[in-house]
Write an enzyme that holds these catalytic residues in place. Structure first.
Site, mmCIF file in Angstrom:
data_model
loop_
_atom_site.group_PDB
_atom_site.id
_atom_site.type_symbol
_atom_site.label_atom_id
_atom_site.label_comp_id
_atom_site.label_asym_id
_atom_site.label_seq_id
_atom_site.Cartn_x
_atom_site.Cartn_y
_atom_site.Cartn_z
ATOM 1 N N ILE A 62 0.860 -1.172 0.000
ATOM 2 C CA ILE A 62 0.000 0.000 0.000
ATOM 3 C C ILE A 62 0.905 1.232 0.000
ATOM 4 O O ILE A 62 1.662 1.453 0.946
ATOM 5 C CB ILE A 62 -0.948 -0.001 1.229
ATOM 6 C CG1 ILE A 62 -1.724 -1.315 1.313
ATOM 7 C CG2 ILE A 62 -1.870 1.203 1.198
ATOM 8 C CD1 ILE A 62 -2.579 -1.633 0.108
ATOM 9 N N ASP A 106 -8.415 -5.906 16.239
ATOM 10 C CA ASP A 106 -7.266 -5.092 16.643
ATOM 11 C C ASP A 106 -7.197 -3.831 15.781
ATOM 12 O O ASP A 106 -6.127 -3.353 15.441
ATOM 13 C CB ASP A 106 -5.975 -5.891 16.524
ATOM 14 C CG ASP A 106 -4.774 -5.184 17.152
ATOM 15 O OD1 ASP A 106 -4.967 -4.407 18.115
ATOM 16 O OD2 ASP A 106 -3.643 -5.393 16.676
#
Length: 177
Positions: A62, A106
């Site tokens: 990314i 998370d």
């Protein structure tokens, strides 16, 4: 903790033996790959799985508009308007996860990368089944709270949206999400 059907394997996991640790690691990697593939096919903003073999997972990198590794949400400067837009996009991703029976578990400003076209959610090995995990609603609440707490520092209007996780869970349970 993950469970397995084989009682020998379950005992090894419970006792944290060497065999149990190998099983847990294998389950951990498989859970992340399964979650990423499921979410990618559902149109979620997650990295594409490029390859997976045993404990090796290769995912799409990314990047930001300059081709550098995208910054985390925690490190990315946002305007008040940008924070609200990012919050809404992340909530949309949480809904996609729920619609696919997943809770991140998370989610935090450190597990969201910001690329030019918006946030991408990463770090999926601890994803749980929303339907099968008795703590899923609490995990969802913690996930949404972590994002809203961070973005609420930039745009206090986001703090007023704090009941989003509870509302999402109620709709998920009713089947009206």
């Amino acid at each position: 903790a993950r469970s397995v059907r084989n009682t020998r394997a379950q005992r090894a996991l419970d006792k944290n033996t060497r065999f149990g640790k190998k099983l847990a690691e294998k389950a951990w990697h498989s859970a992340e790959v399964d979650a990423l593939r499921t979410l990618e096919s559902a149109g979620a903003r997650v990295p594409r799985v490029l390859a997976h073999h045993e404990s090796v997972l290769i995912m799409e990198m990314i990047c930001d508009k300059n081709g550098e590794i995208a910054p985390t949400l925690a490190a990315f400067p946002l305007s008040a308007e940008g924070a609200l837009e990012t919050y809404n996009t992340i909530l949309e991703q949480v809904v996609i996860m729920l619609l696919n029976d997943l809770v991140h578990g998370d989610l935090s400003p450190y597990n969201v990368l910001i690329r030019e076209d918006g946030p991408v959610i990463i770090d999926m090995p601890q994803c749980v089944s929303a339907a099968a995990n008795k703590q899923a609603n609490k995990m969802l609440e913690r996930d949404v709270y972590a994002i809203s707490r961070h973005l609420g520092l930039i745009n206090p209007e986001i703090n007023k949206l704090g009941k989003a996780a509870w509302q999402l869970w109620v709709e998920y349970e009713r089947g009206t999400l």
